[in-house]
Design an enzyme around this catalytic site. Structure first.
Site, mmCIF file in Angstrom:
data_model
loop_
_atom_site.group_PDB
_atom_site.id
_atom_site.type_symbol
_atom_site.label_atom_id
_atom_site.label_comp_id
_atom_site.label_asym_id
_atom_site.label_seq_id
_atom_site.Cartn_x
_atom_site.Cartn_y
_atom_site.Cartn_z
ATOM 1 N N GLU A 22 -70.462 -15.190 52.348
ATOM 2 C CA GLU A 22 -70.489 -13.726 52.260
ATOM 3 C C GLU A 22 -69.461 -13.146 53.249
ATOM 4 O O GLU A 22 -69.324 -13.640 54.381
ATOM 5 C CB GLU A 22 -71.901 -13.260 52.617
ATOM 6 C CG GLU A 22 -72.586 -12.322 51.667
ATOM 7 C CD GLU A 22 -72.607 -12.677 50.193
ATOM 8 O OE1 GLU A 22 -71.581 -12.449 49.519
ATOM 9 O OE2 GLU A 22 -73.641 -13.132 49.706
ATOM 10 N N HIS A 23 -68.744 -12.130 52.813
ATOM 11 C CA HIS A 23 -67.696 -11.475 53.619
ATOM 12 C C HIS A 23 -66.596 -12.449 54.035
ATOM 13 O O HIS A 23 -65.894 -12.211 55.023
ATOM 14 C CB HIS A 23 -68.306 -10.780 54.848
ATOM 15 C CG HIS A 23 -69.126 -9.574 54.473
ATOM 16 N ND1 HIS A 23 -68.561 -8.336 54.266
ATOM 17 C CD2 HIS A 23 -70.448 -9.438 54.221
ATOM 18 C CE1 HIS A 23 -69.524 -7.473 53.910
ATOM 19 N NE2 HIS A 23 -70.675 -8.126 53.874
ATOM 20 N N GLY A 112 -76.335 -5.477 44.211
ATOM 21 C CA GLY A 112 -75.620 -6.607 44.798
ATOM 22 C C GLY A 112 -75.285 -7.707 43.814
ATOM 23 O O GLY A 112 -74.896 -8.798 44.216
ATOM 24 N N SER A 114 -73.033 -7.112 41.482
ATOM 25 C CA SER A 114 -71.695 -6.686 41.080
ATOM 26 C C SER A 114 -71.554 -6.209 39.645
ATOM 27 O O SER A 114 -70.746 -6.718 38.853
ATOM 28 C CB SER A 114 -70.670 -7.788 41.360
ATOM 29 O OG SER A 114 -69.435 -7.147 41.530
ATOM 30 N N SER A 115 -72.308 -5.177 39.347
ATOM 31 C CA SER A 115 -72.128 -4.516 38.063
ATOM 32 C C SER A 115 -70.731 -3.888 38.021
ATOM 33 O O SER A 115 -70.149 -3.719 36.941
ATOM 34 C CB SER A 115 -73.197 -3.450 37.852
ATOM 35 O OG SER A 115 -73.233 -2.573 38.939
ATOM 36 N N ASP A 160 -66.044 -11.190 43.375
ATOM 37 C CA ASP A 160 -66.872 -10.690 42.274
ATOM 38 C C ASP A 160 -66.124 -10.736 40.943
ATOM 39 O O ASP A 160 -66.667 -11.174 39.920
ATOM 40 C CB ASP A 160 -67.321 -9.244 42.546
ATOM 41 C CG ASP A 160 -68.088 -9.140 43.843
ATOM 42 O OD1 ASP A 160 -68.446 -10.187 44.403
ATOM 43 O OD2 ASP A 160 -68.328 -8.008 44.298
HETATM 44 C C1 GLA Z 1 -69.021 -7.281 47.830
HETATM 45 C C2 GLA Z 1 -67.520 -7.383 47.586
HETATM 46 C C3 GLA Z 1 -67.046 -8.841 47.606
HETATM 47 C C4 GLA Z 1 -67.532 -9.565 48.850
HETATM 48 C C5 GLA Z 1 -69.031 -9.313 49.079
HETATM 49 C C6 GLA Z 1 -69.501 -9.858 50.391
HETATM 50 O O1 GLA Z 1 -69.727 -7.849 46.772
HETATM 51 O O2 GLA Z 1 -67.181 -6.806 46.358
HETATM 52 O O3 GLA Z 1 -65.651 -8.896 47.505
HETATM 53 O O4 GLA Z 1 -66.776 -9.225 49.965
HETATM 54 O O5 GLA Z 1 -69.362 -7.948 49.042
HETATM 55 O O6 GLA Z 1 -69.385 -11.232 50.413
#
Ligand code: GLA
Length: 373
Positions: A22-23, A112, A114-115, A160
């Site tokens: 993540e990140h 979270g 990613s729609s 995403d």
């Molecule tokens: C969101 C962003 C991704 C990623 C995540 C964290 O989903 O769109 O690019 O940075 O946060 O991992």
């Protein structure tokens, strides 16, 4: 009408989960996401005009009308995902013409999964087919990410969009966001499964704090670079290097850096664990990620912490953590299939009691990326 063109296409564009990492994407590190079997469906038809487009989304009464010759950001945020994609396509080709589009979705928004990437990538993928634009999958991923940067204003990484387009059923994607090399890693976690718990909160810090984290990392890397010229991103940094910059950086930035360097190592360890069917190790890594996101990256919130803490004494849950950017959305839980039903029931009651909020849940099955039906 050219023979080459299809008159109508239907495309399914999935959301994604992320096992770990993540990140790390915008810090050019590693990620381990997969598309899921929840998606946005696009029905796209050419309307034989040069530039008039009409986009209708089920659940929104108002249609979006766009003239391809005059694309500008909207004050309605969901429209910016569409407008951004059309704008980015227009920068790359002049083959796009007028179309009708209808959209329906079973992807929970703001949770979270990613729609947003599903919306961007599905539209780009469908228009690419409809007008034979000649864009590669990689270009679709990149232009969708650019749309989010330039029209929506979130300076997201590539994870995403990559997962939404490139995923393969029953696999996760091990992606190196520096080289963009990737492998599909078989994902067989029987008799365990992934359960997503949707906190149904989306703190409005999410967008602004996300961009702040990215900026903090970039500014910190500039400092590291003056001392270590070979360091161009956090991917090139080690904990030892960071240690020597203690006096040059704020404690917050040092914490962010520590998290990212450790998180990259965790992704590598997770891939190794998956290869050995060592789900216990995978689960421990997920818990460590949550700790890091809470204490070092500071993107958790009480609702997500509660949901993760709740699992800690349950031996049927091997790992849990917040998933995605943070400040709301889902936790991802690695749980024995026999225990899932009772767990969901009990944690929902406890969550509702504590936060006066409904908890919703769904299973995360790794699925194929964007598909033409
Ligand atoms: C969101 C962003 C991704 C990623 C995540 C964290 O989903 O769109 O690019 O940075 O946060 O991992």
């Amino acid at each position: 009408m050219s023979e080459k063109f299809l008159d109508k296409v239907i495309v399914d564009s999935p959301g994604r989960i992320n096992i770990i990492g993540e990140h790390t994407d915008y810090n050019l590190g590693y990620v381990l996401p997969a598309a899921i079997d929840k998606r946005i469906r696009f029905t796209l038809e050419r309307n034989d005009t040069d530039s008039r487009c009409e986009i209708r989304s089920k659940g929104y009464e108002k249609a979006l009308f766009v003239d391809l010759k005059h694309i500008a950001p909207s004050t309605t945020q969901w429209e910016n995902y569409i407008l951004g994609v059309l704008y980015e396509i227009g920068k790359r080709t002049n083959k796009l013409k007028g179309f009708q589009c209808s959209i329906e979705s079973d992807l929970p928004v703001g949770s979270g999964v990613s729609s947003s990437a599903a919306l961007e990538c599905g539209l780009a993928f469908g228009l690419n087919k409809l007008f034979d634009l000649g864009l590669s999958k990689h270009e679709i991923v990149v232009l969708s990410r650019d749309a989010e940067h330039n029209f929506v204003g979130t300076k997201c990484g590539i994870m995403d969009q990559f997962a939404s387009v490139m995923s393969k059923k029953d696999h996760v994607i091990f992606l190196d966001c520096k080289s963009m090399e990737y492998t599909h890693v078989p994902f067989n976690i029987n008799p365990y499964k992934l359960v997503l718990l949707n906190s149904n909160v989306s703190h409005n810090l999410a967008g602004s704090e996300y961009n702040t984290r990215r900026k903090e990392c970039e500014e910190g890397v500039a400092i590291l670079h003056t001392k270590y010229p070979s360091v161009a991103s956090l991917r090139d940094a080690t904990l030892e290097m960071i240690e020597t910059c203690k006096t040059d950086m704020s404690p917050e930035v040092l914490d962010r850096f520590t998290f990212v360097v450790e998180e990259n190592d965790r992704v590598l360890a997770a891939v190794e664990a998956l290869g050995k069917d060592d789900l216990k190790t995978l689960g421990n890594l997920m818990y460590q990620t949550h700790e890091g996101l809470h204490y070092l990256y500071e993107v958790s919130c009480p609702e997500l912490d509660f949901l993760v803490d709740y699992t800690k004494n349950l031996k049927e849950v091997l790992g849990a953590r917040l998933m995605g950017g943070g400040f709301g959305g889902c936790t991802i839980n690695l749980i024995h299939e026999d225990a899932a039903e009772v767990f969901i029931k009990e944690v929902s009651i406890a969550y509702e009691k504590k936060f006066k909020l409904k908890l919703t849940s769904f299973e995360g099955h790794s699925s194929a990326g964007t598909t033409l039906l």
